[in-house]
Motif scaffolding. Sequence first.
Motif, PDB file in Angstrom:
ATOM      1  N   ASN A  56       0.792  -1.226   0.000  1.00 48.28           N
ATOM      2  CA  ASN A  56       0.000   0.000   0.000  1.00 48.28           C
ATOM      3  C   ASN A  56       0.827   1.280   0.000  1.00 48.28           C
ATOM      4  O   ASN A  56       0.325   2.339  -0.361  1.00 48.28           O
ATOM      5  CB  ASN A  56      -0.917   0.025   1.236  1.00 48.28           C
ATOM      6  CG  ASN A  56      -1.906  -1.128   1.236  1.00 48.28           C
ATOM      7  OD1 ASN A  56      -2.383  -1.549   0.198  1.00 48.28           O
ATOM      8  ND2 ASN A  56      -2.208  -1.650   2.419  1.00 48.28           N
ATOM      9  N   ARG A  57       2.088   1.204   0.420  1.00 47.37           N
ATOM     10  CA  ARG A  57       2.907   2.407   0.576  1.00 47.37           C
ATOM     11  C   ARG A  57       3.184   3.074  -0.767  1.00 47.37           C
ATOM     12  O   ARG A  57       3.429   2.405  -1.770  1.00 47.37           O
ATOM     13  CB  ARG A  57       4.218   2.026   1.265  1.00 47.37           C
ATOM     14  CG  ARG A  57       5.059   3.203   1.725  1.00 47.37           C
ATOM     15  CD  ARG A  57       6.351   2.728   2.374  1.00 47.37           C
ATOM     16  NE  ARG A  57       7.153   1.948   1.452  1.00 47.37           N
ATOM     17  CZ  ARG A  57       7.339   0.640   1.559  1.00 47.37           C
ATOM     18  NH1 ARG A  57       6.781  -0.042   2.537  1.00 47.37           N
ATOM     19  NH2 ARG A  57       8.090  -0.013   0.679  1.00 47.37           N
ATOM     20  N   LEU A  58       3.210   4.410  -0.803  1.00 50.82           N
ATOM     21  CA  LEU A  58       3.509   5.142  -2.035  1.00 50.82           C
ATOM     22  C   LEU A  58       4.999   5.121  -2.369  1.00 50.82           C
ATOM     23  O   LEU A  58       5.380   4.634  -3.440  1.00 50.82           O
ATOM     24  CB  LEU A  58       2.994   6.585  -1.934  1.00 50.82           C
ATOM     25  CG  LEU A  58       1.488   6.781  -2.150  1.00 50.82           C
ATOM     26  CD1 LEU A  58       1.082   8.215  -1.817  1.00 50.82           C
ATOM     27  CD2 LEU A  58       1.097   6.449  -3.578  1.00 50.82           C
ATOM     28  N   PRO A  59       5.914   5.651  -1.514  1.00 43.99           N
ATOM     29  CA  PRO A  59       7.343   5.557  -1.827  1.00 43.99           C
ATOM     30  C   PRO A  59       7.790   4.093  -1.855  1.00 43.99           C
ATOM     31  O   PRO A  59       7.227   3.243  -1.155  1.00 43.99           O
ATOM     32  CB  PRO A  59       8.017   6.315  -0.673  1.00 43.99           C
ATOM     33  CG  PRO A  59       6.937   7.189  -0.111  1.00 43.99           C
ATOM     34  CD  PRO A  59       5.671   6.418  -0.287  1.00 43.99           C
ATOM     35  N   LEU A  60       8.810   3.807  -2.637  1.00 41.69           N
ATOM     36  CA  LEU A  60       9.224   2.413  -2.811  1.00 41.69           C
ATOM     37  C   LEU A  60       9.836   1.814  -1.550  1.00 41.69           C
ATOM     38  O   LEU A  60       9.784   0.597  -1.359  1.00 41.69           O
ATOM     39  CB  LEU A  60      10.215   2.304  -3.975  1.00 41.69           C
ATOM     40  CG  LEU A  60       9.667   2.718  -5.349  1.00 41.69           C
ATOM     41  CD1 LEU A  60      10.658   2.339  -6.450  1.00 41.69           C
ATOM     42  CD2 LEU A  60       8.307   2.093  -5.632  1.00 41.69           C
ATOM     43  N   ASP A  61      10.418   2.640  -0.687  1.00 43.56           N
ATOM     44  CA  ASP A  61      11.013   2.131   0.540  1.00 43.56           C
ATOM     45  C   ASP A  61      10.566   2.976   1.730  1.00 43.56           C
ATOM     46  O   ASP A  61      10.197   4.143   1.575  1.00 43.56           O
ATOM     47  CB  ASP A  61      12.544   2.151   0.452  1.00 43.56           C
ATOM     48  CG  ASP A  61      13.059   1.227  -0.634  1.00 43.56           C
ATOM     49  OD1 ASP A  61      12.735   0.023  -0.585  1.00 43.56           O
ATOM     50  OD2 ASP A  61      13.771   1.723  -1.528  1.00 43.56           O
ATOM     51  N   ARG A  62      10.639   2.387   2.922  1.00 44.77           N
ATOM     52  CA  ARG A  62      10.297   3.109   4.137  1.00 44.77           C
ATOM     53  C   ARG A  62      11.389   4.116   4.486  1.00 44.77           C
ATOM     54  O   ARG A  62      12.541   3.962   4.076  1.00 44.77           O
ATOM     55  CB  ARG A  62      10.083   2.131   5.296  1.00 44.77           C
ATOM     56  CG  ARG A  62       8.854   1.257   5.110  1.00 44.77           C
ATOM     57  CD  ARG A  62       8.672   0.295   6.272  1.00 44.77           C
ATOM     58  NE  ARG A  62       7.406  -0.420   6.156  1.00 44.77           N
ATOM     59  CZ  ARG A  62       7.226  -1.551   5.500  1.00 44.77           C
ATOM     60  NH1 ARG A  62       8.269  -2.110   4.888  1.00 44.77           N
ATOM     61  NH2 ARG A  62       6.040  -2.127   5.441  1.00 44.77           N
ATOM     62  N   ASN A  63      11.019   5.127   5.246  1.00 40.56           N
ATOM     63  CA  ASN A  63      11.974   6.162   5.632  1.00 40.56           C
ATOM     64  C   ASN A  63      13.022   5.609   6.591  1.00 40.56           C
ATOM     65  O   ASN A  63      12.756   4.704   7.383  1.00 40.56           O
ATOM     66  CB  ASN A  63      11.236   7.332   6.276  1.00 40.56           C
ATOM     67  CG  ASN A  63      10.685   6.981   7.643  1.00 40.56           C
ATOM     68  OD1 ASN A  63      11.300   7.278   8.668  1.00 40.56           O
ATOM     69  ND2 ASN A  63       9.529   6.326   7.694  1.00 40.56           N
TER      70      ASN A  63
END
Length: 400
Positions: A150-157
Amino acid sequence: MRIKIAVVMIGLVMAFSDVFARDAQKDSTSSENVVVEKKQWFQSIQMRGYAQMRYNGLQSNPDLRCVQCDRSWGGNEEFFFRRIRMIFYGQVHEKVYFYFQPDFASGGNNFAQIRDMYFDLALDDKQEFRLRVGQSKVPFGFENMQSSQNRLPLDRNDGLNSAVANERDIGVFFYYAPEEIRRRFSYLVSSGLKGSGDYGMFGIGLYNGQTANQPEMNDNFHVATRFTYPFELNSGQIIEGSIQGYTGDFVINRTPQTDLDQTEFREYRYGASFILYPQPFGLQAEYNMGRGPEFNPETMNVEDAPLEGGYVMASYYLKKGKDLFIPFTRYQYYKGGKKHELDATRHRVKELEIGVEWQPNRNFELVAMYTMSDRTFENFTNPNNRQKGTLLRLQAQVNF
């Protein structure tokens, strides 16, 4: 002769008709007393999943890397599978929920690894109070709880994801959420608003602390707790606020050639999250602070040090016919060590990402993202290492 045969045939038909009529009457009478067999547990198991194929290219600096984000940074420019996940789940008993998620492309190397394996034990009939037992996500941070699907950016911060590598560990967690709030958590995912899932309105638990799929290195538990609440305004707009924290003792992975004075460190973090769900404009921000192990290039030793970091992201839902476009931009910052990396690698991260997600239907997504990064990552083997660069990132995802 023909008349006799006809008479016999008519007699047989009448006889069979009488038998069928009596059987039908018997069946209709006995059906009132039929006991429906209880569904077996394996009949309650369902399956879903997703797969992600990526391409990282046009990287201006091959020495710019992010092991936590995506190990393919700085490598050969080629297609690879980032995730291939099959999820098996089901209510195997009225008070027992089962969830199993293996990944067949861990680290982009196409080998299988367990991501989640847990069961929820409901403590009441409405399942508002639950115990989660097994390997699951540690309740710390919204983006950490949010599925990669579901996340928009490809990786988590980096800032919050450095708290728990792969977001998971083995332990026991207690979750509470009223029935209405549990329905709201479910809606925020099923509606396409990219919610975090149902990890309770309040959660607290004990877990090993060395993170998932890693051997435990001491006899101390980590403790984590989180409170979150999704407010629904009269307009239908949903805003979620969260506070969370954890503490425990962590044993670092050190370079064999070094003789460190200390390998076990007390660590703690606390942070807050704010999510304005995209209806159609969205805003998401998280920040955390604390202390933990960090490599010091001046003393060439790993020391207890402060840490802080987070991100802010804006997005917009744009519907064009059956197509959904979600442009987004995220800026992230992190200053601190990463305990999971060799010698608790020292990090200084400033990064801006601009991207767009395209969904022609609910079963396919394509993300294009441009990353501008300034990263310092230093340890014993590379004590003076600051890298800047840009790269183009593409990801195709299928949901089933």
